[in-house]
Design an enzyme around this catalytic site. Structure first.
Site, PDB file in Angstrom:
ATOM      1  N   GLY A 146      51.278  51.665  12.319  1.00 56.66           N
ATOM      2  CA  GLY A 146      50.557  51.302  11.073  1.00 56.66           C
ATOM      3  C   GLY A 146      50.939  52.303  10.010  1.00 56.66           C
ATOM      4  O   GLY A 146      51.518  53.228   9.994  1.00 56.66           O
ATOM      5  N   GLY A 150      48.540  54.321   6.928  1.00 56.48           N
ATOM      6  CA  GLY A 150      47.057  54.980   6.385  1.00 56.48           C
ATOM      7  C   GLY A 150      47.228  55.358   4.981  1.00 56.48           C
ATOM      8  O   GLY A 150      47.957  55.171   4.353  1.00 56.48           O
ATOM      9  N   GLY A 151      46.010  56.005   4.535  1.00 60.18           N
ATOM     10  CA  GLY A 151      45.928  56.369   3.202  1.00 60.18           C
ATOM     11  C   GLY A 151      46.941  57.353   2.861  1.00 60.18           C
ATOM     12  O   GLY A 151      47.075  57.618   1.551  1.00 60.18           O
ATOM     13  N   GLY A 206      50.231  57.890   4.536  1.00 58.52           N
ATOM     14  CA  GLY A 206      51.561  57.890   5.027  1.00 58.52           C
ATOM     15  C   GLY A 206      51.782  56.946   6.189  1.00 58.52           C
ATOM     16  O   GLY A 206      50.546  56.276   6.586  1.00 58.52           O
ATOM     17  N   THR A 207      52.824  57.011   6.893  1.00 55.64           N
ATOM     18  CA  THR A 207      53.025  56.363   8.089  1.00 55.64           C
ATOM     19  C   THR A 207      52.420  56.906   9.241  1.00 55.64           C
ATOM     20  O   THR A 207      52.418  57.986   9.630  1.00 55.64           O
ATOM     21  CB  THR A 207      54.661  56.000   8.236  1.00 55.64           C
ATOM     22  OG1 THR A 207      55.067  55.507   6.804  1.00 55.64           O
ATOM     23  CG2 THR A 207      54.913  55.012   9.324  1.00 55.64           C
ATOM     24  N   LYS A 227      50.457  61.114  12.092  1.00 58.37           N
ATOM     25  CA  LYS A 227      50.292  60.649  10.660  1.00 58.37           C
ATOM     26  C   LYS A 227      51.438  61.363  10.008  1.00 58.37           C
ATOM     27  O   LYS A 227      51.336  62.572   9.935  1.00 58.37           O
ATOM     28  CB  LYS A 227      49.201  60.752  10.285  1.00 58.37           C
ATOM     29  CG  LYS A 227      48.983  60.209   8.893  1.00 58.37           C
ATOM     30  CD  LYS A 227      47.536  60.535   8.000  1.00 58.37           C
ATOM     31  CE  LYS A 227      46.467  60.073   8.835  1.00 58.37           C
ATOM     32  NZ  LYS A 227      45.281  60.237   8.284  1.00 58.37           N
ATOM     33  N   ASP A 270      36.373  56.440   1.976  1.00 60.69           N
ATOM     34  CA  ASP A 270      37.152  54.956   2.135  1.00 60.69           C
ATOM     35  C   ASP A 270      36.467  54.457   3.481  1.00 60.69           C
ATOM     36  O   ASP A 270      37.418  54.090   4.392  1.00 60.69           O
ATOM     37  CB  ASP A 270      38.663  55.557   2.273  1.00 60.69           C
ATOM     38  CG  ASP A 270      39.662  54.104   2.279  1.00 60.69           C
ATOM     39  OD1 ASP A 270      38.873  53.246   1.850  1.00 60.69           O
ATOM     40  OD2 ASP A 270      40.817  54.152   2.480  1.00 60.69           O
TER      41      ASP A 270
END
Length: 601
Positions: free
Chosen positions: A319, A321-322, A324-325, A340, A438
């Site tokens: 996935g 996220g806010g 990066g990968t 992350k 968030d």
């Protein structure tokens, strides 16, 4: 005249007897006398009442007016829990969490044999966990987290066969966790923050299991005296002297040996610590890459970790996220971690990266994703987290999960409660406080037992004091953002509360905030919900795929969501209050079933 006087005396006696306070009421007044009610929440606890059933925080059985539950969380109560609590033999729920109680947990609580739920978290309770708690055979929920409890965990807790939820985290407990009964199957989440605990449950080897004795042998100085005649006594003294001398010599030798081994272990531990802090120079002679772990949570050498990090590629992506990968990293022992990757060229990433490490590296909570460590490489910055097998709530709720393992109503309530608990911890228990900014379903990660963990709060701004309680950088996801945040870019805890209200609606409706069914009508999920509630169309709001719906709790959750998403941020409750309402109005009716996600309440 005498007859008239006698009549009034009898009437007065009758009234006095009829309206004297019940035994349970007198017990509660004894408990009140041991409490410091600085805010006068208990001012209606008065001895002139015949029954305590209308007192603040008290509910009773209807047929005999005995006390069923004591609900006094968030009351700023000081003082101690009086041992007289043991007189309330029919008590089923005791909730004193989030107060300022001190002293020890009274052993007399063992007499409350009907007790099913005991909430004492977030106080200043000291001493040890009473072994007598093991006598509470009906106990389903035991939460003693965030106190100052010390000593070992009594093995008697393991024999509570009805226990479904145990939280002993964030105390000063020590020693080996007993592997008996239900304690055998509990995971690290129940014990997080007790650095001196060891055992299989926390994946930490105990010294005793390495061959070291837990207690050194000792002798009884009074043994052998005054038993036999004088000659025998002298011989006895002589033999005792020889025996004591021999044992002393052996004991001294054993202590020296243990000291030597302990120094060796500490030395080895120091060397291992250095390996955790820096990547082996043979791997990074030119770049100076660095690996840092928190709380000794990664039981691997830096060489092993860096090697795995370097092998990550597109096939390992799970996935984004806010920042990066996100990759899945699997170690040789099959343990999995989420990694992350932060893009080094992203504007402001250096500052965000350092701040996220400072915050997350020191935080451990049952409902927050655990940061294990980070690695700085020339081409990227990598954060290493626990890997949560079921992924995000967004993916589970809207994509694959509904067919493989549908989220029934009880499971959704559990996710709502745990998410609220994690967010309340960020707002009220962290110092300085943290605004997430968030909150959304893709930032709620689920473990294999559907326990929620709030993730991705590295962008949070630190609230240093009450005068500096806003941030001015707009972040977040469309559909979850509070209206005042969109207009001004000023984020406070109340903007998080709004986003959490939207998350509640997502759990109830099974629809994303940007679902076309109401966006095409010019509404967001909040306006859509308000319209249908106003028209009393509850059946159109609830997700049709959700099993085990309970109308009363659905209405309670919708009411909480409405309060959270109030257009005026001043009218929104705090996250502590949201968590309290969810716990009292949603969880209380059926705590035993609440923790079984496959049963209906």
């Amino acid at each position: 005249m005498g007859l008239l006087f006698g009549f009034f005396w009898a009437l007065a006696l009758f009234c006095t007897c009829s309206f004297s306070l019940s035994p349970d009421g007198k017990t509660l007044l004894e408990m009140k006398s041991a409490l410091n009610d600085s805010k006068h929440f208990l001012q209606n606890w008065i001895e002139t009442d015949p029954t305590p059933c209308n007192w603040t925080g008290i509910t009773c059985y209807l047929h005999d007016q005995t006390v069923h539950s004591i609900n006094l969380p968030y009351m700023q109560l000081g003082g101690i829990i009086s041992p007289t609590i043991g007189k309330l033999s029919r008590l089923q729920r005791l909730a004193f969490h989030q107060n300022s109680l001190h002293g020890s947990i009274p052993s007399e609580i063992k007499n409350c044999t009907g007790l099913k739920a005991l909430y004492l978290r977030a106080n200043y309770l000291q001493g040890s966990i009473p072994p007598e708690l093991g006598s509470l055979s009906n106990l389903v929920i035991l939460d003693l987290s965030s106190n100052s409890l010390r000593g070992s965990i009594p093995s008697s807790i393991g024999f509570l066969t009805h226990l479904r939820f145990l939280n002993l985290s964030t105390n000063f407990l020590s020693g080996e966790i007993p592997s008996v009964g239900v304690l055998r199957y509990l995971k690290n989440n129940s014990f997080t923050g007790n650095l001196d605990l060891c055992g299989l449950q926390v994946q930490k080897l105990c010294r005793a299991s390495m061959g070291f004795p837990v207690v050194l042998p000792h002798t009884d100085s009074n043994s052998g005296e005054g038993v036999s005649a004088v000659p025998t006594k002298r011989l006895s003294h002589y033999l005792n002297g020889v025996l004591i001398g021999a044992m002393s010599t052996m004991g001294l030798a054993l202590i020296v040996l243990l000291s030597f081994l302990w120094i060796c272990l500490l030395s080895r531990k120091g060397k291992l610590g250095k390996k955790y802090l820096k990547v082996d120079k043979q791997l990074d002679q030119d770049t100076g890459a660095k690996l840092v772990t928190f709380h000794g949570d990664l039981p691997y050498s830096s060489h092993e970790i860096v090697k795995k990090l370097e092998l990550l590629d597109d096939d390992d992506v799970v996935g984004s996220g806010g920042f990066g990968t996100v990759f899945k990293m699997v170690m040789d022992d099959c343990s999995a971690f989420a990694v992350k990757r932060i893009d080094k060229t992203r504007e402001g990433s250096d500052q965000i990266f350092e701040r996220e490490l400072e915050i997350l590296g020191s935080i451990k909570h049952i409902n927050l994703v655990n940061l294990r460590g980070y690695c700085r490489l020339p081409s990227s910055k990598l954060l290493i987290y626990d890997y949560l097998s079921l992924g995000s709530l967004d993916h589970f709720l809207h994509e694959h999960g509904q067919e493989e393992l549908p989220l029934n109503w009880n499971a959704r309530l559990r996710i709502a409660l745990g998410s609220a608990r994690g967010l309340a911890y960020l707002h009220h228990d962290c110092c300085p406080r943290i605004v997430h900014r968030d909150i959304k379903s893709s930032n709620i990660l689920l473990d294999k037992s559907l326990q929620p963990h709030v993730s991705d709060f590295g962008l949070a701004k630190l609230l240093v004091d009450d005068e500096a309680n806003v941030t001015t950088v707009v972040a977040g996801t469309f559909g979850y953002l509070a209206p005042e945040y969109l207009h001004s870019g000023r984020a406070t805890e109340k903007t998080d509360v709004y986003s959490f209200g939207v998350l509640l609606l997502e759990l109830v409706t099974g629809k994303r905030p940007t679902d076309p069914s109401f966006v095409k009508k010019g509404l967001n999920v909040v306006g859509w919900m308000n319209t249908l509630v106003g028209e009393n169309h509850l059946e159109e709001i609830v997700d049709k795929k959700c099993m085990g719906i309970d109308v009363e709790t659905v209405e309670a959750v919708l009411d909480i969501a409405a309060r959270c998403t109030d257009a005026n941020p001043d009218n929104r409750p705090s996250m502590n209050r949201v968590y309290q309402i969810l716990e009292e109005e949603v969880m209380s009716p059926c705590p035993s079933e609440f923790y079984d996600t496959h049963s209906d309440c």
